[in-house]
Design an enzyme around this catalytic site. Structure first.
Site, mmCIF file in Angstrom:
data_model
loop_
_atom_site.group_PDB
_atom_site.id
_atom_site.type_symbol
_atom_site.label_atom_id
_atom_site.label_comp_id
_atom_site.label_asym_id
_atom_site.label_seq_id
_atom_site.Cartn_x
_atom_site.Cartn_y
_atom_site.Cartn_z
ATOM 1 N N ALA A 141 39.753 54.131 45.129
ATOM 2 C CA ALA A 141 39.572 54.504 43.717
ATOM 3 C C ALA A 141 38.134 54.990 43.627
ATOM 4 C CB ALA A 141 39.798 53.298 42.807
ATOM 5 N N TYR A 173 47.236 57.034 30.440
ATOM 6 C CA TYR A 173 47.381 56.832 31.890
ATOM 7 C C TYR A 173 48.418 57.785 32.503
ATOM 8 C CZ TYR A 173 46.617 54.692 36.323
ATOM 9 O OH TYR A 173 46.279 54.525 37.636
ATOM 10 N N ASP A 211 31.510 57.298 53.585
ATOM 11 C CA ASP A 211 32.380 58.096 52.713
ATOM 12 C C ASP A 211 33.697 58.464 53.420
ATOM 13 O OD1 ASP A 211 33.521 59.788 50.917
ATOM 14 O OD2 ASP A 211 31.978 61.353 51.066
ATOM 15 N N GLY A 227 39.632 44.783 45.258
ATOM 16 C CA GLY A 227 40.920 45.065 44.619
ATOM 17 C C GLY A 227 42.111 45.037 45.568
ATOM 18 N N GLY A 280 39.572 51.919 51.880
ATOM 19 C CA GLY A 280 39.294 51.333 50.553
ATOM 20 C C GLY A 280 39.530 49.834 50.622
HETATM 21 P P1 NAD Z 1 38.763 49.139 43.506
HETATM 22 O O1 NAD Z 1 37.718 49.863 42.747
HETATM 23 O O2 NAD Z 1 38.812 47.661 43.439
HETATM 24 O O3 NAD Z 1 38.663 49.538 45.093
HETATM 25 C C1 NAD Z 1 38.355 50.826 45.509
HETATM 26 C C2 NAD Z 1 38.000 50.851 46.985
HETATM 27 O O4 NAD Z 1 37.701 52.206 47.344
HETATM 28 C C3 NAD Z 1 36.769 50.029 47.369
HETATM 29 O O5 NAD Z 1 37.008 49.415 48.622
HETATM 30 C C4 NAD Z 1 35.671 51.093 47.536
HETATM 31 O O6 NAD Z 1 34.643 50.744 48.459
HETATM 32 C C5 NAD Z 1 36.502 52.223 48.097
HETATM 33 N N1 NAD Z 1 35.879 53.545 47.940
HETATM 34 C C6 NAD Z 1 35.596 54.215 46.790
HETATM 35 N N2 NAD Z 1 35.057 55.424 47.103
HETATM 36 C C7 NAD Z 1 35.029 55.495 48.454
HETATM 37 C C8 NAD Z 1 34.596 56.481 49.378
HETATM 38 N N3 NAD Z 1 34.115 57.661 48.975
HETATM 39 N N4 NAD Z 1 34.681 56.200 50.698
HETATM 40 C C9 NAD Z 1 35.157 55.012 51.143
HETATM 41 N N5 NAD Z 1 35.605 54.054 50.310
HETATM 42 C C10 NAD Z 1 35.537 54.297 48.988
HETATM 43 O O7 NAD Z 1 40.145 49.785 43.085
HETATM 44 P P2 NAD Z 1 41.619 49.196 42.904
HETATM 45 O O8 NAD Z 1 41.804 48.869 41.462
HETATM 46 O O9 NAD Z 1 41.947 48.201 43.951
HETATM 47 O O10 NAD Z 1 42.449 50.535 43.160
HETATM 48 C C11 NAD Z 1 42.957 50.902 44.427
HETATM 49 C C12 NAD Z 1 44.194 51.759 44.223
HETATM 50 O O11 NAD Z 1 45.175 50.994 43.514
HETATM 51 C C13 NAD Z 1 43.942 53.016 43.380
HETATM 52 O O12 NAD Z 1 44.714 54.064 43.873
HETATM 53 C C14 NAD Z 1 44.441 52.605 41.995
HETATM 54 O O13 NAD Z 1 44.840 53.698 41.213
HETATM 55 C C15 NAD Z 1 45.620 51.727 42.389
HETATM 56 N N6 NAD Z 1 46.084 50.801 41.332
HETATM 57 C C16 NAD Z 1 45.215 50.033 40.617
HETATM 58 C C17 NAD Z 1 45.696 49.209 39.599
HETATM 59 C C18 NAD Z 1 44.762 48.361 38.764
HETATM 60 O O14 NAD Z 1 45.169 47.907 37.695
HETATM 61 N N7 NAD Z 1 43.564 48.113 39.220
HETATM 62 C C19 NAD Z 1 47.080 49.138 39.343
HETATM 63 C C20 NAD Z 1 47.943 49.884 40.134
HETATM 64 C C21 NAD Z 1 47.433 50.721 41.132
#
Ligand code: NAD
Length: 395
Positions: A139, A234, A110, A51, A47
């Site tokens: 995510a 949440y 994936d 983010g 991922g």
């Molecule tokens: P994001 O959407 O920015 O990044 C998600 C990543 O997952 C991307 O790199 C995407 O390409 C990858 N991805 C999605 N489906 C995929 C698949 N099937 N195969 C391969 N890659 C795949 O998300 P984010 O906000 O950075 O969240 C990342 C983690 O951090 C999550 O677990 C989220 O719950 C957690 N988090 C987020 C926040 C927030 O406020 N954004 C706060 C705390 C924790």
């Protein structure tokens, strides 16, 4: 082509290559200006393109000098569309890593599938041999279980009873009440399947069985808890159930990794503007007020500041000591009592019509568009851009 933002509901369907490159380079600059860390040297980020995952890859590479392999699911430009923001981010990361003499490869596909796990292991065996840190930062809206072929979808809903709260229309700036119906048992089960720890565990099992985990390997996955205001939607809702499963998985992984002296962590991070958070009712309004309060106290952080602090003060703290065992709290500043008290006060003022939020809404909109490379003052959006981009290290 000339690229402008194009909205489809809550999603921005276009991304700007130069704008995305700017966002990635800005994060790299931030890390380079901080102290270099004695951290991991061979890192796998699952991922890795946007983010928290992208920030983790940048801190590993530019803060610790690590070789990195990033896995993500993004799209290059096709016909009249642009690529996704994560695609442009990855192209920029690869260029910058190569220019800095850092090993880096990106696998696009994936992460939930057996095929991508095997492809990643082959690459590790060929190039890095072993991995010191596995960051799991997916995510996703849905997941196909590779063993059964069953497809599950994740939903963001309360559990047990409906939840009514104020939310904001990001276009008209109007505040209105929204009521969310509770999730069914099946929706809860599917959300845990997608966003819980099952796939994280599968990755670690597969990597361990292939013999590519280094002695003392660490693995970390990300979670969110937040304040009482967002609790029903949440932490007390479907996604909270998935995050409970993530923590339970970390505990299992800690036992599983004993054979290589490894450790598993869940880091609870700060709320940030992302593609997902804009679509959750209630959350954008909370985020706007949180940013305002944290900025006024000079303690606001973005993904890159959060992850640098996670590496520097916790995972790779000098002397290797920090207090938390499985669950790390890097959301400490967001949840500080004074911060939350002011957010709550502002929330009440906004809901009773005694506080103008238009400045905060505009800022949220801008930060949201920044994720797609738009609304940067130093970029000329009237210029032609090359939408289709590539890099030989994207596999
Ligand atoms: P994001 O959407 O920015 O990044 C998600 C990543 O997952 C991307 O790199 C995407 O390409 C990858 N991805 C999605 N489906 C995929 C698949 N099937 N195969 C391969 N890659 C795949 O998300 P984010 O906000 O950075 O969240 C990342 C983690 O951090 C999550 O677990 C989220 O719950 C957690 N988090 C987020 C926040 C927030 O406020 N954004 C706060 C705390 C924790």
């Amino acid at each position: 082509m000339i690229i402008k933002p194009k909205f489809r509901g809550f999603v921005c369907a276009t991304a700007h290559p130069e704008g995305c490159a700017y966002l990635v380079k800005k994060q790299i600059q931030y890390v380079k200006a901080e102290q270099q860390l004695e951290g991991p040297k061979r890192v796998l980020v699952i991922g890795a393109s946007t983010g928290y995952g992208l920030a983790s890859r940048i801190v590993a590479a530019f803060g610790c000098g690590a070789s990195t392999i990033g896995v993500s699911l993004e799209k290059n430009a096709l016909h009249n569309t642009t690529a996704t923001a994560g695609w442009y981010n990855t192209v920029t990361f690869e260029k910058e890593a190569a220019a800095a003499g850092l090993y880096s490869r990106s696998i696009n596909g994936d992460a939930f599938s057996n095929e991508i796990k095997e492809k990643t292991i082959e690459l590790i065996k060929q190039d890095l041999k072993k991995i010191d840190l596995v960051v799991y930062s997916i995510a996703a809206p849905r997941r196909t279980d590779p063993a059964t072929g069953e497809m599950s979808s994740s939903v963001i809903k309360p559990i047990g009873k409906p939840f009514t709260s104020k939310t904001i229309n990001l276009n008209s700036h109007d505040l209105y009440d929204v009521t969310l119906e509770p999730a069914s048992e099946e929706e809860i089960r599917q959300t845990v399947k997608v966003m819980g720890g099952e796939d994280w565990q599968l990755w670690l099992e597969t990597l361990e069985n292939a013999g590519v985990l280094a002695e003392g390997v660490k693995t970390v996955s990300y979670s969110y808890i937040g304040p009482e205001l967002t609790y029903p939607i949440y932490t007390g809702g479907t996604i909270g159930k998935a995050k409970e499963h993530l923590v339970a998985t970390a505990k299992l992984l800690n036992d599983q990794l004993e054979s290589v002296g490894g450790q598993a962590f869940v880091s609870v991070n700060k709320a940030l503007v992302t593609q997902a958070s804009a679509a959750i009712p209630v959350v954008p309004l909370y985020l706007m007020l949180l940013t305002k309060v944290m900025e006024s106290k000079n303690i606001n952080e973005d993904c890159i500041e959060q992850i640098y602090r996670l590496f520097a003060d916790r995972l790779y703290a000098a002397g290797g000591r920090f207090d938390e065992t499985t669950v790390i709290r890097i959301d400490d500043r967001e949840l500080r009592e004074d911060v939350q008290a002011e957010v709550l006060q502002l929330w009440e003022q906004v809901c009773s019509g005694n506080q103008d939020v238009s400045g905060a809404v505009e800022r949220f909109r801008r930060e949201f568009l920044n994720l797609f490379g738009f609304e940067y003052e130093n970029i000329d959006y009237e210029q032609e851009s090359e939408a289709e981009q590539g890099h030989p290290h994207i596999l």
